[in-house]
Design a protein around this motif. Structure first.
Motif, PDB file in Angstrom:
ATOM      1  N   GLY A  55       0.815  -1.203   0.000  1.00  0.00           N
ATOM      2  CA  GLY A  55       0.000   0.000   0.000  1.00  0.00           C
ATOM      3  C   GLY A  55       0.845   1.248   0.000  1.00  0.00           C
ATOM      4  N   GLN A  56       0.174   2.383   0.040  1.00  0.00           N
ATOM      5  CA  GLN A  56       0.860   3.666   0.035  1.00  0.00           C
ATOM      6  C   GLN A  56       1.732   3.818   1.280  1.00  0.00           C
ATOM      7  OE1 GLN A  56      -3.133   5.246  -0.248  1.00  0.00           O
ATOM      8  NE2 GLN A  56      -2.458   6.633  -1.857  1.00  0.00           N
ATOM      9  N   LYS A  57       2.728   4.674   1.159  1.00  0.00           N
ATOM     10  CA  LYS A  57       3.612   4.924   2.276  1.00  0.00           C
ATOM     11  C   LYS A  57       2.850   5.605   3.404  1.00  0.00           C
ATOM     12  CE  LYS A  57       8.305   6.610   3.113  1.00  0.00           C
ATOM     13  NZ  LYS A  57       9.451   7.346   2.525  1.00  0.00           N
ATOM     14  N   GLN A  58       3.055   5.109   4.640  1.00  0.00           N
ATOM     15  CA  GLN A  58       2.405   5.640   5.845  1.00  0.00           C
ATOM     16  C   GLN A  58       0.882   5.579   5.736  1.00  0.00           C
ATOM     17  OE1 GLN A  58       3.995   9.584   6.411  1.00  0.00           O
ATOM     18  NE2 GLN A  58       5.987   8.831   7.095  1.00  0.00           N
ATOM     19  N   LYS A  61      -0.300   0.170   7.159  1.00  0.00           N
ATOM     20  CA  LYS A  61      -0.149  -1.271   6.936  1.00  0.00           C
ATOM     21  C   LYS A  61       0.223  -2.006   8.221  1.00  0.00           C
ATOM     22  CE  LYS A  61       2.930  -0.470   3.771  1.00  0.00           C
ATOM     23  NZ  LYS A  61       2.797   0.999   3.665  1.00  0.00           N
ATOM     24  N   THR A  62       1.169  -1.437   8.968  1.00  0.00           N
ATOM     25  CA  THR A  62       1.588  -2.071  10.222  1.00  0.00           C
ATOM     26  C   THR A  62       0.445  -2.112  11.221  1.00  0.00           C
ATOM     27  OG1 THR A  62       3.824  -1.217   9.840  1.00  0.00           O
ATOM     28  CG2 THR A  62       3.326  -2.039  12.036  1.00  0.00           C
ATOM     29  N   SER A  63      -0.379  -1.086  11.254  1.00  0.00           N
ATOM     30  CA  SER A  63      -1.521  -1.067  12.175  1.00  0.00           C
ATOM     31  C   SER A  63      -2.524  -2.164  11.826  1.00  0.00           C
ATOM     32  CB  SER A  63      -2.196   0.305  12.136  1.00  0.00           C
ATOM     33  OG  SER A  63      -1.298   1.323  12.533  1.00  0.00           O
ATOM     34  N   VAL A  64      -2.706  -2.419  10.554  1.00  0.00           N
ATOM     35  CA  VAL A  64      -3.619  -3.499  10.141  1.00  0.00           C
ATOM     36  C   VAL A  64      -3.084  -4.852  10.605  1.00  0.00           C
ATOM     37  CG1 VAL A  64      -4.595  -4.689   8.148  1.00  0.00           C
ATOM     38  CG2 VAL A  64      -4.509  -2.192   8.189  1.00  0.00           C
ATOM     39  N   ILE A  65      -1.780  -5.068  10.441  1.00  0.00           N
ATOM     40  CA  ILE A  65      -1.202  -6.347  10.877  1.00  0.00           C
ATOM     41  C   ILE A  65      -1.278  -6.476  12.392  1.00  0.00           C
ATOM     42  CG2 ILE A  65       0.939  -7.684  10.941  1.00  0.00           C
ATOM     43  CD1 ILE A  65       1.705  -6.399   8.289  1.00  0.00           C
ATOM     44  N   THR A  66      -1.033  -5.391  13.105  1.00  0.00           N
ATOM     45  CA  THR A  66      -1.109  -5.425  14.568  1.00  0.00           C
ATOM     46  C   THR A  66      -2.528  -5.715  15.035  1.00  0.00           C
ATOM     47  OG1 THR A  66       0.713  -3.842  14.702  1.00  0.00           O
ATOM     48  CG2 THR A  66      -0.628  -4.132  16.673  1.00  0.00           C
ATOM     49  N   PRO A 198      -6.765 -14.880  -3.192  1.00  0.00           N
ATOM     50  CA  PRO A 198      -7.675 -14.001  -2.442  1.00  0.00           C
ATOM     51  C   PRO A 198      -7.079 -12.613  -2.267  1.00  0.00           C
ATOM     52  CG  PRO A 198      -7.522 -16.156  -1.393  1.00  0.00           C
ATOM     53  CD  PRO A 198      -6.474 -16.132  -2.464  1.00  0.00           C
ATOM     54  N   LEU A 199      -7.928 -11.607  -2.367  1.00  0.00           N
ATOM     55  CA  LEU A 199      -7.506 -10.220  -2.291  1.00  0.00           C
ATOM     56  C   LEU A 199      -8.382  -9.472  -1.296  1.00  0.00           C
ATOM     57  CD1 LEU A 199      -5.837  -7.794  -3.388  1.00  0.00           C
ATOM     58  CD2 LEU A 199      -7.577  -7.554  -5.175  1.00  0.00           C
ATOM     59  N   VAL A 200      -7.739  -8.700  -0.418  1.00  0.00           N
ATOM     60  CA  VAL A 200      -8.442  -7.915   0.594  1.00  0.00           C
ATOM     61  C   VAL A 200      -7.993  -6.464   0.459  1.00  0.00           C
ATOM     62  CG1 VAL A 200      -8.952  -7.608   3.044  1.00  0.00           C
ATOM     63  CG2 VAL A 200      -8.525  -9.905   2.132  1.00  0.00           C
ATOM     64  N   ILE A 201      -8.955  -5.552   0.332  1.00  0.00           N
ATOM     65  CA  ILE A 201      -8.679  -4.111   0.298  1.00  0.00           C
ATOM     66  C   ILE A 201      -9.123  -3.525   1.631  1.00  0.00           C
ATOM     67  CG2 ILE A 201      -9.189  -1.917  -0.824  1.00  0.00           C
ATOM     68  CD1 ILE A 201      -9.640  -3.430  -3.410  1.00  0.00           C
ATOM     69  N   VAL A 202      -8.184  -2.885   2.321  1.00  0.00           N
ATOM     70  CA  VAL A 202      -8.447  -2.337   3.661  1.00  0.00           C
ATOM     71  C   VAL A 202      -8.307  -0.824   3.594  1.00  0.00           C
ATOM     72  CG1 VAL A 202      -7.827  -2.370   6.095  1.00  0.00           C
ATOM     73  CG2 VAL A 202      -7.561  -4.441   4.713  1.00  0.00           C
ATOM     74  N   GLY A 203      -9.376  -0.116   3.948  1.00  0.00           N
ATOM     75  CA  GLY A 203      -9.335   1.333   4.061  1.00  0.00           C
ATOM     76  C   GLY A 203      -9.046   1.740   5.496  1.00  0.00           C
ATOM     77  N   THR A 204      -7.908   2.366   5.728  1.00  0.00           N
ATOM     78  CA  THR A 204      -7.488   2.713   7.088  1.00  0.00           C
ATOM     79  C   THR A 204      -7.854   4.161   7.430  1.00  0.00           C
ATOM     80  OG1 THR A 204      -5.299   3.333   6.267  1.00  0.00           O
ATOM     81  CG2 THR A 204      -5.595   1.061   7.002  1.00  0.00           C
ATOM     82  N   LYS A 205      -7.643   4.488   8.723  1.00  0.00           N
ATOM     83  CA  LYS A 205      -7.891   5.843   9.253  1.00  0.00           C
ATOM     84  C   LYS A 205      -9.347   6.257   9.068  1.00  0.00           C
ATOM     85  CE  LYS A 205      -3.061   7.003   8.308  1.00  0.00           C
ATOM     86  NZ  LYS A 205      -2.098   7.951   7.716  1.00  0.00           N
ATOM     87  N   TYR A 206     -10.216   5.319   9.381  1.00  0.00           N
ATOM     88  CA  TYR A 206     -11.650   5.597   9.281  1.00  0.00           C
ATOM     89  C   TYR A 206     -12.080   6.659  10.291  1.00  0.00           C
ATOM     90  CZ  TYR A 206     -16.694   4.871   9.464  1.00  0.00           C
ATOM     91  OH  TYR A 206     -18.050   5.073   9.443  1.00  0.00           O
ATOM     92  N   ASP A 207     -11.325   6.818  11.378  1.00  0.00           N
ATOM     93  CA  ASP A 207     -11.662   7.827  12.385  1.00  0.00           C
ATOM     94  C   ASP A 207     -11.698   9.230  11.779  1.00  0.00           C
ATOM     95  OD1 ASP A 207     -11.682   5.799  14.282  1.00  0.00           O
ATOM     96  OD2 ASP A 207      -9.526   5.998  14.620  1.00  0.00           O
TER      97      ASP A 207
END
Length: 462
Positions: A55-58, A61-66, A198-207
């Motif tokens: 994914g894009q830089k910053q 990604k690490t937060s999703v794995i955590t 299998p492919l998963v798209i995760v949208g982060t920083k929903y807050d």
């Protein structure tokens, strides 16, 4: 009963229990926790999956794995510089081998996209899962980043799958499993192009994303749903302070990484965090309300299928709402001085010294090459002048003779140089002055006229 008898019975009972346990172990029979069914442990093997998170830089990604490996951890993760690896284990039942999920995270942005070839290999493609992370707090870059990374992983996966076509049944099985994500009666089964993995798209920083206006959130959600459905992907959103979304993401990742049951919860409301499994959405539902400034024909063909410029249309709609896309990390790395700044962050004295030596050798080599080129150019010019010299000498004789004849015709007895005579330009003036004085003394001139002194001598002859 005496104590000796009781002790003997206990020892015999312990020996019998030990014998029974040893018999069970030797025969490979263990009891399942769920139904106490007999299972042969020699047949049961640990399952392995291989997951790549890009994914894009910053982008988080690490937060999703955590959120998947350690959901109770609440710390700011460190930035991933290159390809990071970790693994997770899960036991399906007691006394059974634990399944292992190998997880790679690719950091550093697009400049390190070639490293996707490390975890995506032919021997593990059938058990590979891909996760693409997008930053919802920067919707102006959403389409640009998502399309880029989907193109990177799709290109490499298809290349690996093409090499597997020689393997009997492997490529066909992967393609069949990919289309099985869509039911037989799905209206878009022939219009989508699912990946073989299998492919998963995760949208982060929903807050941060949930604070946008409703119209903006709706268009972003429609764009994400459209792209995810087109690629046969699962779409989820996650927020750092939204426990429900974190649990949802963990459930979807557990399903793909440990082959558990697919989560049944589905959320398509743009006012909430999306949660849509692969094959559960449809183009008709996504485009039920077409965004303002577009038409359904801009995204879908009349006979089925996706328009080629559909992504350009989504980019234009997001640009109208959020402004033009900002330069991504790959563009920033190309800026002057960016590489030098990165080198300062990760200093290696041995490597830096070796690099300076090689740079100095390269500079010296370039100077030597330039010097040789100058010498070759000078030599070619000298040879060309030498070739032209004989022709110039032959033509000069004729012109010299003709010019000398013309000077003799005009000058008479002036003593102009003839053929073969050399003329000294520096002494011409003094020679003419000396000849003139001599003629004046003799009383004659080259033209036959008389001076005043000469006339007196003639008037008074002897």
């Amino acid at each position: 009963r005496s104590p000796e008898v009781m002790a003997g019975r206990k020892s015999r009972g312990a020996a019998g229990a030990a014998e029974d346990l040893w018999t069970k172990i030797s025969t490979g029979v263990v009891a399942e926790a769920a139904g106490d069914a007999a299972v042969d442990a020699r047949v049961v093997k640990a399952k392995e999956t291989f997951t790549l998170v890009v994914g894009q830089k910053q982008s988080g990604k690490t937060s999703v794995i955590t959120a998947f490996t350690n959901p109770s951890k609440d710390e700011v993760p460190k930035a991933t510089t290159a390809l990071d690896y970790l693994f997770a284990r899960r036991g399906a039942a007691p006394n059974l081998p634990k399944d292992v999920a190998h997880i790679w995270e690719l950091g550093g942005g697009g400049k390190l996209s070639d490293l996707v070839s490390v975890p995506i290999q032919a021997k593990t493609l059938s058990s590979t899962c891909l996760v693409v992370v997008v930053d919802l707090s920067k919707p102006e870059n959403l389409i640009q980043g998502l399309v880029y990374w989907l193109g990177v992983v799709r290109s490499h996966v298809e290349d690996v799958a093409e090499r597997l076509r020689d393997t009997k049944g492997t490529a066909q099985d992967l393609s069949r499993k990919a289309h099985e994500r869509f039911p037989q009666d799905h209206p878009d089964r022939g219009s989508v192009s699912p990946l073989v993995t299998p492919l998963v798209i995760v949208g982060t920083k929903y807050d941060k994303f949930k604070d946008y206006e409703s119209v903006q959130k709706k268009v972003v959600c429609q764009a994400l749903r459209f792209i995810a459905h087109m690629h046969g992907a699962t779409l989820v959103m996650i927020g750092a302070r939204d426990k429900a979304s974190r649990d949802t993401v963990r459930a979807h990742l557990t399903h793909h990484l440990f082959r558990t049951a697919r989560p049944k919860r589905m959320e398509t409301n743009h006012e909430k965090a999306l949660s849509i499994s692969a094959g559960a959405d449809s183009f008709d539902d996504i485009l039920k309300t077409v965004p303002k400034g577009a038409d359904a024909s801009d995204f879908l063909q009349a006979r089925g299928g996706v328009q080629r410029d559909a992504m350009d249309c989504w980019s234009r709609l997001l640009e109208d709402l959020f402004g033009p896309a900002q330069p991504e990390d790959s563009d920033a790395m190309a800026a002057p001085g960016a590489a030098a700044e990165e080198t300062k962050v990760f200093e290696e004295s041995v490597v830096d010294e070796a690099r300076e030596e090689r740079n100095a050798a390269l500079k010296k080599y370039k100077k030597e090459v330039a010097r040789k080129k100058r010498l070759e150019a000078a030599g070619s010019k000298k040879s060309s002048r030498t070739d032209k010299a004989p022709a110039a000498e032959g033509g000069g004789t004729s012109s010299s003779s003709s010019s000398s004849r013309s000077r003799r015709d005009k000058g008479g007895e002036r003593g102009a140089p003839g053929v073969g005579e050399e003329k000294e330009p520096g002494n011409d003036r003094r020679t003419r002055q000396r000849n003139s004085s001599e003629r004046s003394e003799r009383g004659s001139s080259p033209s036959g006229s008389f001076s005043s002194g000469a006339r007196d001598e003639i008037k008074h002859p002897l």
